[in-house]
Design a protein around this motif. Sequence first.
Motif, PDB file in Angstrom:
ATOM      1  N   ARG A   1      -3.248 -19.766   7.771  1.00 49.86           N
ATOM      2  CA  ARG A   1      -2.467 -19.604   9.001  1.00 49.86           C
ATOM      3  C   ARG A   1      -2.373 -20.905   9.802  1.00 49.86           C
ATOM      4  NH1 ARG A   1      -1.361 -14.823  12.225  1.00 49.86           N
ATOM      5  NH2 ARG A   1      -1.215 -15.407  14.420  1.00 49.86           N
ATOM      6  N   GLN A   2      -3.511 -21.570   9.957  1.00 56.80           N
ATOM      7  CA  GLN A   2      -3.474 -22.789  10.779  1.00 56.80           C
ATOM      8  C   GLN A   2      -2.783 -23.942  10.062  1.00 56.80           C
ATOM      9  OE1 GLN A   2      -5.397 -25.748  10.570  1.00 56.80           O
ATOM     10  NE2 GLN A   2      -7.140 -25.265   9.266  1.00 56.80           N
ATOM     11  N   VAL A   3      -2.879 -23.975   8.724  1.00 58.33           N
ATOM     12  CA  VAL A   3      -2.148 -25.025   7.994  1.00 58.33           C
ATOM     13  C   VAL A   3      -0.643 -24.796   8.124  1.00 58.33           C
ATOM     14  CG1 VAL A   3      -1.613 -25.949   5.695  1.00 58.33           C
ATOM     15  CG2 VAL A   3      -4.006 -25.574   6.344  1.00 58.33           C
ATOM     16  N   MET A   4      -0.216 -23.542   8.016  1.00 58.60           N
ATOM     17  CA  MET A   4       1.223 -23.260   8.147  1.00 58.60           C
ATOM     18  C   MET A   4       1.730 -23.649   9.533  1.00 58.60           C
ATOM     19  SD  MET A   4       1.643 -19.719   5.975  1.00 58.60           S
ATOM     20  CE  MET A   4       3.417 -19.606   6.102  1.00 58.60           C
ATOM     21  N   ARG A   5       0.897 -23.419  10.549  1.00 59.38           N
ATOM     22  CA  ARG A   5       1.302 -23.787  11.899  1.00 59.38           C
ATOM     23  C   ARG A   5       1.479 -25.311  12.007  1.00 59.38           C
ATOM     24  NH1 ARG A   5      -2.551 -21.216  14.643  1.00 59.38           N
ATOM     25  NH2 ARG A   5      -3.832 -23.059  14.903  1.00 59.38           N
TER      26      ARG A   5
END
Length: 221
Positions: free
Chosen positions: A142-146
């Motif tokens: 999730r945080q990488v996609m953000r």
Amino acid sequence: MSPQDELKRAVARAAVPFVPAHAVIGVGTGSTVDCFIDALGEAGVQLAGAVSSSERSTAKLRALGVPILDCNDVDSLPVYIDGADEIDPGFSMIKGGGAALTREKIVAAISTTFVCIADASKRVPVLGRFPLPVEVIPMARRQVMRQLAELGGEPVWREGVLTDNGNLIIDVRGLTIDDPRATEARINQIAGVVTNGLFAARGADVLLLGTADGVQRLDRP
Ligand code: 5RP
């Protein structure tokens, strides 16, 4: 067989002379590499072994009787043969359409000569039309996609796909990559990214390009 498949087979056959007799070589992953492994068999090439970049290629090489070596048991390889999803005029590439980018990068890193085998559709003026694959540790998805979105891309989780390393693939659409080295380094700094599919710091040395007029050999500018 489609015209594109014919070109893949032609470049695969053209790569066989780059394989030194009785050597240990590096072998990439994908449909073009599948043709290359077939071409090794048809030419009766005897290899001391191969360092493979995927379970897929390992199975095909084993079926041919090629011994598979652990990368940790090898200091260097004379040649690495692999395909690409895109290759630019400076021989930087996008790879990872087959989700094998991390192992491909590792094997390429210990290889003296990287021979890229590709049909003409893979040659582009600027990288980025093909979505850039990024291998990601599952808990960081999730945080990488953000963060990838903050860089201007449109990240899409390749759901249902696990890499040979047990990780996820995020494909990033909509990037115009006019500085491949900088983009490769920037994305690799994101916590949770294993590596991304830009091969710019270590690009190809030789390109065997399958065209309607035959296989062209191009050397890195
Ligand atoms: C796999 C790769 C492949 O080299 C790339 O996807 C090209 O594949 P194909 O030869 O099937 O077009 O990077 O991870």
